[in-house]
Design an enzyme around this catalytic site. Structure first.
Site, mmCIF file in Angstrom:
data_model
loop_
_atom_site.group_PDB
_atom_site.id
_atom_site.type_symbol
_atom_site.label_atom_id
_atom_site.label_comp_id
_atom_site.label_asym_id
_atom_site.label_seq_id
_atom_site.Cartn_x
_atom_site.Cartn_y
_atom_site.Cartn_z
ATOM 1 N N ASP A 1 0.792 -1.111 -0.119
ATOM 2 C CA ASP A 1 -0.113 0.103 -0.010
ATOM 3 C C ASP A 1 0.980 1.223 -0.025
ATOM 4 O O ASP A 1 1.572 1.618 1.022
ATOM 5 C CB ASP A 1 -0.825 0.087 1.170
ATOM 6 C CG ASP A 1 -1.870 1.026 1.020
ATOM 7 O OD1 ASP A 1 -1.524 2.103 0.769
ATOM 8 O OD2 ASP A 1 -3.042 0.833 1.553
ATOM 9 N N HIS A 2 0.859 1.908 -1.184
ATOM 10 C CA HIS A 2 2.339 2.816 -1.125
ATOM 11 C C HIS A 2 2.179 4.026 -0.354
ATOM 12 O O HIS A 2 3.147 4.675 -0.022
ATOM 13 C CB HIS A 2 2.269 3.254 -2.522
ATOM 14 C CG HIS A 2 1.599 4.295 -3.321
ATOM 15 N ND1 HIS A 2 0.133 3.934 -3.629
ATOM 16 C CD2 HIS A 2 1.623 5.711 -3.184
ATOM 17 C CE1 HIS A 2 -0.258 4.986 -4.065
ATOM 18 N NE2 HIS A 2 0.636 6.056 -3.913
ATOM 19 N N HIS B 1 -5.839 2.669 0.808
ATOM 20 C CA HIS B 1 -5.088 4.139 1.432
ATOM 21 C C HIS B 1 -5.591 4.918 2.626
ATOM 22 O O HIS B 1 -5.015 5.209 3.592
ATOM 23 C CB HIS B 1 -4.695 5.344 0.167
ATOM 24 C CG HIS B 1 -4.044 4.413 -0.874
ATOM 25 N ND1 HIS B 1 -3.261 3.408 -0.775
ATOM 26 C CD2 HIS B 1 -4.216 4.739 -2.248
ATOM 27 C CE1 HIS B 1 -2.841 3.081 -2.329
ATOM 28 N NE2 HIS B 1 -3.637 3.790 -2.991
#
Ligand code: BG6
Length: 492
Positions: free
Chosen positions: A181-182, A244
């Site tokens: 999950d950047h 996010h």
């Protein structure tokens, strides 16, 4: 720096993410001397390219997307370690050739069988790739290590995510699976825990007794861009909120972990996600707003509506905006609303958290002075990275007027926005075997359960799209939702 060499194999080696994020990240890490000098990089793709052509293409991307100016000496050394392997991912035979080719590379490069596989491909390919890696003996889990990094989306609902997880766990042990999950790699998300748990000032009032509401906004100015095929089946809820926004919320709201190791932090995040109150149909109708942008003018430019974008169904009901009011049923947050929203074609690209503190009782100053505002703690995630605290002070002079003052810390203003990119941190962490900034299966499971409840309701409710103009903060219903509770969005 990383002490063990390995082969970093990217499935989707000619894809957009590889060009925009992964290779620039590898280059930046190399420039900073953080990678093992013997690490090999293999891009796997279907296009007929020679390794020379592949390296040239990547160079162009590094020049365009790296946060550092190109240093040719560094690139020249790095490029020698980049290779292209052409294959068809639906041909088993090709996996057999890949296996032999990687084994050979191991022998010549001395990478000792250590492998990091990066899956940056269409989600339908996750399963066949993982199974073929196993079938052709590329995952031995003996002596050397083999790890896998998986891009989102991790499933499209709880059922498909659970299935995918079970497939991956049948091949890789859980500690070797890195679910990306950047957002977790962003500087300010990592900073959140320091701000919260490193300051007596904040942690002691971090609860519903002092806070009126907490807002999380992730606004983007772009539309669907070239991702119609993916986005049509995803929408803002699955694309941004499931991953996010819920991750960010969990970091803001979790209890203090007992230590900073991956397990302790993940356990707290999961506990919080599980404490989110399940909404019944009435709440799902009144506390969640979905939107889709229509055509209009944004920053002086005519932009198409979502339904007119290339590859989008002209009657599409996919949401490009979502806002919601949610509650957590735990001791710290009981009764206090969290407001979450995200959308495409918002007035600006801006991601931030606002903690709005309770107003002082209307005695003393409220009677005498005009202009009191609630205290706000703003955590800016991007593009600005920093934190500001707003409070009331007396306006100098003889009048009884209040002025709102702000203490402002901007961590990237001084450094010309040059904080490390998420992917730099995440790749380095996977190489050094640190799971802290990756999502655990339990977190993904909890967030999909939350999201599934919403989609189940949406599937039976009619929508009237488009319902917001590009360049606005979403449909009016989003403002009305907060207004019903005497709140309003802080548009920063
Ligand atoms: C991705 C979503 O995960 O995050 C995109 O798929 C979105 O739709 C992007 O644009 C936003 O990332 P960032 O880092 O620019 O906020």
């Amino acid at each position: 720096s990383i002490r063990i060499p390995c082969i970093f194999t990217i499935f989707g080696g000619t894809g957009d993410l590889t060009h925009r994020k992964l290779i620039p990240a590898i280059y930046n890490l190399t420039l900073e001397g953080l990678l093992h000098p013997g690490m090999m990089i293999v891009g796997v793709g279907r296009r007929p390219l020679s390794t020379e052509e592949y390296r040239d293409n990547l160079l162009a991307s590094v020049m365009k997307h790296s946060r550092f100016p190109l240093r040719t000496d560094i690139w020249d050394r790095l490029k020698e370690r980049i290779h292209y392997f052409r294959m068809n991912l639906s041909e088993s035979e090709d996996f057999s050739s890949l296996k032999n080719w990687l084994d050979e590379l191991d022998r010549t490069a001395g990478t000792q069988g250590n492998r990091l596989f990066y899956l940056s491909v269409a989600p339908t390919l996750f399963e066949p790739i993982v199974l073929n890696l196993h079938r052709f003996g590329m995952v031995t889990n003996q002596g050397a290590w083999q790890r896998v990094m998986i891009e989102k989306p991790f499933g499209r609902d709880l059922k498909s995510a659970a299935y995918l997880n079970q497939v991956i766990e049948s091949v890789f042990p859980p500690e070797n699976i890195f679910r990306i999950d950047h957002y977790l790699g962003k500087e300010m998300l990592r900073n959140l825990m320091v701000i919260r748990f490193g300051n007596a000032l904040f942690e002691s009032i971090w609860n519903s007794r002092y806070i009126e509401n907490i807002q999380i906004t992730a606004g983007e100015t772009v539309g669907v861009e070239t991702r119609a095929g993916y986005y049509e089946h995803s929408g803002a809820l699955r694309d941004m909120l499931q991953s996010h926004l819920l991750q960010l919320l969990a970091l803001v709201a979790m209890e203090p972990p007992i230590s900073l190791d991956a397990k302790s932090i993940r356990d707290e995040k999961v506990k919080f996600l599980r404490s989110l109150l399940k909404m019944d149909d009435e709440l799902l109708r009144s506390h969640i707003v979905r939107g889709q942008y229509g055509p209009g003018i944004m920053n002086g430019q005519t932009v198409r509506g979502y339904r007119q974008e290339k590859g989008i169904h002209p009657a599409s009901n996919t949401e490009t905006f979502i806002a919601m009011r949610i509650l957590a049923g735990n001791f710290r947050w009981g009764g206090m609303p969290f407001y979450l929203r995200t959308g495409k074609r918002m007035p600006k690209k801006s991601t931030y958290v606002v903690m709005e503190f309770k107003s002082m009782p209307e005695i003393l100053y409220f009677k005498e002075y005009k202009g009191m505002q609630p205290n706000l703690l703003e955590i800016h995630i991007q593009p600005k990275e920093g934190i500001s605290l707003q409070f009331n002070a007396k306006k100098p002079g003889s009048g009884n007027e209040i002025t709102t003052v702000t203490m402002d810390y901007c961590q990237n203003c001084d450094y010309e926005s040059n904080s490390p990119e998420s992917y730099e941190r995440l790749i380095a962490d996977a190489l050094r075997n640190d799971q802290t900034l990756f999502a655990s299966w339990e977190e993904i499971e909890a967030s999909w359960s939350f999201v599934d409840n919403i989609t189940r309701y949406w599937d039976k409710e009619a929508v009237d799209f488009p319902n917001y103009a590009p360049g606005t903060w979403g449909p009016p219903a989003s403002d009305e939702l907060l207004a019903r509770y005497g709140h309003h969005w802080w548009n920063l």
